[in-house]
Design an enzyme around this catalytic site. Sequence first.
Site, PDB file in Angstrom:
ATOM      1  N   THR A  53       0.830  -1.207   0.000  1.00 61.03           N
ATOM      2  CA  THR A  53       0.000   0.000   0.000  1.00 61.03           C
ATOM      3  C   THR A  53       0.867   1.260   0.000  1.00 61.03           C
ATOM      4  OG1 THR A  53      -1.944   1.050   1.003  1.00 61.03           O
ATOM      5  CG2 THR A  53      -0.367   0.044   2.532  1.00 61.03           C
TER       6      THR A  53
ATOM      7  N   LYS B  59       3.294   1.406  -3.820  1.00 57.11           N
ATOM      8  CA  LYS B  59       2.627   0.676  -4.907  1.00 57.11           C
ATOM      9  C   LYS B  59       3.309   0.825  -6.274  1.00 57.11           C
ATOM     10  CE  LYS B  59      -2.140   0.454  -3.272  1.00 57.11           C
ATOM     11  NZ  LYS B  59      -3.535   0.737  -3.618  1.00 57.11           N
TER      12      LYS B  59
ATOM     13  N   ASN C 191      -0.625  -3.863  -5.968  1.00 60.36           N
ATOM     14  CA  ASN C 191      -1.082  -3.945  -4.568  1.00 60.36           C
ATOM     15  C   ASN C 191      -0.975  -5.366  -4.016  1.00 60.36           C
ATOM     16  OD1 ASN C 191      -3.264  -5.127  -5.905  1.00 60.36           O
ATOM     17  ND2 ASN C 191      -4.687  -4.480  -4.326  1.00 60.36           N
TER      18      ASN C 191
ATOM     19  N   ASP D  55      -6.996  -3.777  -7.260  1.00 57.91           N
ATOM     20  CA  ASP D  55      -7.825  -2.637  -6.831  1.00 57.91           C
ATOM     21  C   ASP D  55      -8.989  -2.365  -7.798  1.00 57.91           C
ATOM     22  OD1 ASP D  55      -6.463  -1.983  -4.492  1.00 57.91           O
ATOM     23  OD2 ASP D  55      -5.022  -0.716  -5.535  1.00 57.91           O
TER      24      ASP D  55
ATOM     25  N   ALA E  32      -7.487  12.268  -9.391  1.00 60.69           N
ATOM     26  CA  ALA E  32      -6.714  11.744 -10.524  1.00 60.69           C
ATOM     27  C   ALA E  32      -5.432  11.079 -10.050  1.00 60.69           C
ATOM     28  CB  ALA E  32      -6.405  12.881 -11.503  1.00 60.69           C
TER      29      ALA E  32
ATOM     30  N   GLY F  86      -3.589   7.688  -7.632  1.00 59.60           N
ATOM     31  CA  GLY F  86      -3.498   6.241  -7.799  1.00 59.60           C
ATOM     32  C   GLY F  86      -4.844   5.543  -7.692  1.00 59.60           C
TER      33      GLY F  86
HETATM   34  P1  ATR Z   1      -4.032   7.959  -3.978  1.00 59.38           P
HETATM   35  O1  ATR Z   1      -2.958   7.056  -4.472  1.00 59.38           O
HETATM   36  O2  ATR Z   1      -4.621   7.553  -2.653  1.00 59.38           O
HETATM   37  O3  ATR Z   1      -5.086   8.219  -4.998  1.00 59.38           O
HETATM   38  P2  ATR Z   1      -2.716  10.474  -4.561  1.00 59.38           P
HETATM   39  O4  ATR Z   1      -2.120   9.871  -5.787  1.00 59.38           O
HETATM   40  O5  ATR Z   1      -1.876  11.310  -3.669  1.00 59.38           O
HETATM   41  O6  ATR Z   1      -3.316   9.351  -3.605  1.00 59.38           O
HETATM   42  O7  ATR Z   1      -4.012  11.295  -5.006  1.00 59.38           O
HETATM   43  C1  ATR Z   1      -4.784  12.031  -4.114  1.00 59.38           C
HETATM   44  C2  ATR Z   1      -5.937  12.685  -4.871  1.00 59.38           C
HETATM   45  O8  ATR Z   1      -6.712  13.449  -3.928  1.00 59.38           O
HETATM   46  C3  ATR Z   1      -5.496  13.655  -5.951  1.00 59.38           C
HETATM   47  O9  ATR Z   1      -6.456  13.653  -6.974  1.00 59.38           O
HETATM   48  C4  ATR Z   1      -5.506  14.999  -5.181  1.00 59.38           C
HETATM   49  O10 ATR Z   1      -5.631  16.120  -6.010  1.00 59.38           O
HETATM   50  P3  ATR Z   1      -4.327  16.816  -6.671  1.00 59.38           P
HETATM   51  O11 ATR Z   1      -3.951  15.949  -7.851  1.00 59.38           O
HETATM   52  O12 ATR Z   1      -4.777  18.172  -7.042  1.00 59.38           O
HETATM   53  O13 ATR Z   1      -3.247  16.811  -5.591  1.00 59.38           O
HETATM   54  C5  ATR Z   1      -6.750  14.814  -4.360  1.00 59.38           C
HETATM   55  N1  ATR Z   1      -6.785  15.677  -3.168  1.00 59.38           N
HETATM   56  C6  ATR Z   1      -6.051  15.529  -2.037  1.00 59.38           C
HETATM   57  N2  ATR Z   1      -6.372  16.488  -1.146  1.00 59.38           N
HETATM   58  C7  ATR Z   1      -7.328  17.249  -1.732  1.00 59.38           C
HETATM   59  C8  ATR Z   1      -8.077  18.398  -1.327  1.00 59.38           C
HETATM   60  N3  ATR Z   1      -7.905  18.958  -0.130  1.00 59.38           N
HETATM   61  N4  ATR Z   1      -8.993  18.900  -2.196  1.00 59.38           N
HETATM   62  C9  ATR Z   1      -9.172  18.348  -3.406  1.00 59.38           C
HETATM   63  N5  ATR Z   1      -8.495  17.270  -3.856  1.00 59.38           N
HETATM   64  C10 ATR Z   1      -7.592  16.732  -3.032  1.00 59.38           C
END
Ligand code: ATR
Length: 287
Positions: free
Chosen positions: A62, A66, A87, A102, A128, A130
Amino acid sequence: MTKLTGIFGYPLGHSISPAFQQAAFDHYAISARYEAWPTAPEDLKREISKLRNERYLGANVTVPHKEKVISLLDGIDSWAESIGAVNTIVREGSQLVGYNTDAFGFVRSLTEKGNFDPEGKRVVLLGAGGAARAAAYGLAKEGIASLTIANRTVERAERLAEEIRRAGLITNVSGLGSPELATACSEADLIVNSTSVGMWHGPDEESSPIAAKTIPTACVVYDMVYNPPFTPLLQEARKAGAVALGGLAMLIYQGAAAFEKWTGRKAPINVMFAAGENALSDMIATS
Ligand code: ATR
């Protein structure tokens, strides 16, 4: 010899995978232990190499490992390749093979727990990163009519949309930023949150990514966040009269698929759900 498997992540304070995976092994009286392996990035290579010992069945992986883990494996399946993340690792003889369950877990939770058939549906995906990639590939393979990816950082949404389009799975894909989101949601059959907004101990734990007024009544709202079980987004969905689905089922189904790869046995899904729900309640009660 007791076999071993477990989960690599960092930090790994609150994973409920050990609870529901162990319950599945115990259900079949398989002599195996599922452990939590908090592993800092600089130790990952060394720890993964241990899996080559015949005592190990494999592992789950995780955040934040990943993507990075791929270069440490002997091969990966086509889902892991498309999504760009692993994963689940299975030791197959002397080889370590990476899988991504996933997308499968997400789609199965949607169809089985949500009674939702994605074929022909219009979907808005929030985020957008992972988790979004897994949802996007899973849904695209199920023949949805359209996919609108909305993200705080619009370029990231556009990049993922372009990639899905190029993969030839669906043609009607677009990426957008927050200002156009309300219009996209008004026409959606399914809205999926893959962002960390609303997540317990996350940066924005009290917030919902969209408000009730943006959610159509005849819509399913799926929050990949599983803690808390009833997130601010799901509360907004209820207010709008829409169907609200939480992320625990995805977690269980991705784990069930991993269990089946390690053991060749059908995952005892009800046992895994019961153990997962208990572990989550305990975690909430003690926090
Ligand atoms: P994961 O692998 O869990 O998807 P990640 O790749 O860090 O984690 O992606 C987190 C997602 O949450 C992204 O789409 C992020 O938006 P950004 O690409 O603009 O960073 C979104 N995200 C995290 N915090 C946010 C917030 N406070 N408001 C809106 N979008 C948020």
